[in-house]
Design an enzyme around this catalytic site. Structure first.
Site, PDB file in Angstrom:
ATOM      1  N   ASN A 139       0.821  -1.204   0.000  1.00 58.11           N
ATOM      2  CA  ASN A 139       0.000   0.000   0.000  1.00 58.11           C
ATOM      3  C   ASN A 139       0.858   1.258   0.000  1.00 58.11           C
ATOM      4  O   ASN A 139       0.975   1.935  -1.006  1.00 58.11           O
ATOM      5  CB  ASN A 139      -0.944  -0.008   1.211  1.00 58.11           C
ATOM      6  CG  ASN A 139      -2.071   0.993   1.077  1.00 58.11           C
ATOM      7  OD1 ASN A 139      -1.898   2.075   0.540  1.00 58.11           O
ATOM      8  ND2 ASN A 139      -3.241   0.635   1.570  1.00 58.11           N
ATOM      9  N   ASP A 140       1.473   1.565   1.131  1.00 57.86           N
ATOM     10  CA  ASP A 140       2.221   2.821   1.255  1.00 57.86           C
ATOM     11  C   ASP A 140       3.382   2.914   0.281  1.00 57.86           C
ATOM     12  O   ASP A 140       3.722   4.008  -0.187  1.00 57.86           O
ATOM     13  CB  ASP A 140       2.748   2.979   2.689  1.00 57.86           C
ATOM     14  CG  ASP A 140       1.617   3.070   3.697  1.00 57.86           C
ATOM     15  OD1 ASP A 140       0.561   3.628   3.348  1.00 57.86           O
ATOM     16  OD2 ASP A 140       1.783   2.580   4.827  1.00 57.86           O
ATOM     17  N   ILE A 141       3.998   1.786  -0.058  1.00 55.28           N
ATOM     18  CA  ILE A 141       5.191   1.823  -0.910  1.00 55.28           C
ATOM     19  C   ILE A 141       4.852   2.069  -2.378  1.00 55.28           C
ATOM     20  O   ILE A 141       5.749   2.258  -3.203  1.00 55.28           O
ATOM     21  CB  ILE A 141       6.008   0.526  -0.775  1.00 55.28           C
ATOM     22  CG1 ILE A 141       5.199  -0.683  -1.240  1.00 55.28           C
ATOM     23  CG2 ILE A 141       6.506   0.342   0.649  1.00 55.28           C
ATOM     24  CD1 ILE A 141       6.006  -1.963  -1.316  1.00 55.28           C
ATOM     25  N   ALA A 166       0.499   3.683   7.316  1.00 55.55           N
ATOM     26  CA  ALA A 166       0.529   5.132   7.491  1.00 55.55           C
ATOM     27  C   ALA A 166      -0.860   5.719   7.694  1.00 55.55           C
ATOM     28  O   ALA A 166      -0.996   6.893   8.021  1.00 55.55           O
ATOM     29  CB  ALA A 166       1.196   5.792   6.283  1.00 55.55           C
TER      30      ALA A 166
END
Length: 469
Positions: free
Chosen positions: A396-398, A437
């Site tokens: 997700n965040d990456i 996050a």
């Protein structure tokens, strides 16, 4: 065994440890690096037992046997997906050992030294217990977070920075009290107070760090465990322990710096609090949905298989969701099937994908994915405009464009993989939930993104069957 032979054995072990670190820096040589490390430790252990230990052999051998049995059972039972938790709990044992050795050393040699030599020894003992206690409690909290026994959100207490400063000042004050008291044959009370302060600081430090920063925490605790071992070496006047501890401590610190740079983060900001905290969330505009529900385009396994078969260039981006689903072996089978059909398949690894440094690399290596098709972020990002299909598995965040496009996002400035520059991105997730996050991902709503919902293992099994059919 004479002291000269012990020194030679220690020198050989040191060389092997250095070779081990060098080997672990590359996927192709990582296995060889592990062998070097095991050989070095075996030589060091044998030289210590035969050349330095002079009594209590029964207790020593019993401890070695018990430890070996426990280690063997862990190696057999712990899955690769549980490696972050295992690493964290092993770090805690290093810290605990430093604390116990420090107290034993203080109790056994408190009155044996005089003058400046005693003062230096007292400072060594104090620092060893301080670092060890911090490592112990911090690693326990990291283990609990990584194993989901406690939440991954950062615990941000009011005036937490002042609390940390207060704990530091108490530790410094106790140092002077301990050295002065030890000179008079006392000093136990300041040592106990400092130990409690260090334990509290270790808990607070890791509790204040968010889940997205946990890979940095793991490498940071690895560094702390090394310095704790080095401090123990000074207490015991053991040159090998000092050198090995310094190697582990410095390499862990360098790795932490590299990972912070990969996330465009400062090390001190990681310690101060994690992604998604109220202190760095800006105006909060990025916390809401990044698109409209009607913009989401679901896809099913048969269509995924068709798109992959027709593609010329495919990039697979693994995340922690792949680890949780233990889908790395299915990913390899799909990769092998596509390569047999002439499709160019590559893997893109973000430095903080997963929950410890190199987590995805370890999982792919376990599944026997060839090293030469696994690329780091800086190697693959410029290639996405030539990619036909990118498959994001549980990440997700990456892969969040908000890091580049939303200035007040909690992850603003974090370097990310950029699959949206390719023709099509397929995102595998159980739901539309945000990552560690706590930030919604605009990638999910883009015109060239298709959402493949469900358990990664079950869905990839369906895709593989369609590829074979």
């Amino acid at each position: 065994m004479s002291q000269s032979l012990v020194n030679v054995a220690y020198l050989g072990a040191t060389v092997l440890f250095i070779l081990s670190l060098g080997g672990l820096s590359h996927q192709e040589s990582a296995r060889r690096g592990n062998y070097y490390g095991m050989a070095g430790m075996g030589i060091a252990l044998l030289a210590t037992v035969m050349g330095i230990v002079s009594d209590n052999y029964f207790v020593l051998i019993a401890g070695l046997v018990i430890g070996a049995v426990i280690g063997l059972q862990l190696a057999k039972k712990v899955a690769m997906t549980q490696m972050p938790e295992l690493v964290a709990i092993l770090h805690s044992l290093v810290g605990l050992a430093a604390v116990l050795v420090g107290y034993a050393n203080f109790a056994g040699h408190a009155n044996d030294l005089q003058g400046a030599e005693k003062t230096i020894h007292d400072v060594e003992t104090y620092l060893g217990i301080l670092i060890g206690a911090m490592t112990f409690s911090g690693s326990i909290v990291a283990y609990l977070k990584l194993s989901a026994r406690i939440g991954g959100k950062p615990l941000l207490l009011p005036a937490r920075h002042w609390l940390n400063l207060g704990l530091l000042l108490i530790a410094i004050w106790m140092l002077f009290s301990f050295v002065a008291g030890s000179a008079e044959g006392a000093g136990t009370l300041p040592l106990l107070i400092m130990t409690l302060v260090a334990l509290a600081f270790g808990v607070h430090m890791v509790m204040a760090i968010g889940g997205a920063d946990m890979p940095v925490v793991v490498s940071m605790l690895n560094s702390y465990s090394g310095w704790a071992a080095a401090a123990t070496g000074f207490m015991l006047a053991n040159d090998l322990l000092i050198v090995v501890g310094a190697l582990v401590g410095s390499s862990g610190a360098i790795l932490s710096y590299i990972m912070c740079r990969a996330m465009n983060r400062k090390f001190l900001s990681v310690i101060a609090g994690g992604f998604g905290s109220t202190s760095n969330a800006g105006s909060g505009a990025s916390a809401g949905p990044a698109g409209n529900a009607e913009d989401i385009q679901p896809i099913e396994a048969e269509e995924v298989a068709s798109m992959l078969t027709q593609a010329k260039n495919v990039v697979i981006i693994p995340g922690y969701g792949m680890a949780v689903a233990q889908a790395q072996h299915l990913v390899f089978q799909i990769t092998k099937s596509l390569r047999d059909k002439g499709v160019n398949v590559r893997f893109a690894i973000h430095p903080v994908a997963g929950r410890m440094p190199g987590h995805m690399n370890v999982l792919l290596a376990e599944a026997r994915v060839p090293y030469d098709i696994v690329y780091e972020m800086e190697e693959i990002n410029e290639e996405f405009d030539k990619v036909d299909v990118s498959v994001v598995i549980g990440a997700n965040d990456i892969v969040n464009p908000a890091a580049q496009e939303v200035p007040d996002s909690p992850i603003a400035g974090m370097p990310v993989l950029e699959p949206w520059h390719g023709a099509t991105t397929i995102v595998m997730k159980r739901s539309m939930a945000s990552g560690y996050a706590g930030v919604d991902n605009p990638l999910f709503y883009r015109d060239n993104t298709r959402m493949f919902f469900g358990d990664a293992s079950a869905k990839l099994e369906e895709v593989y069957k369609h590829l074979q059919g």
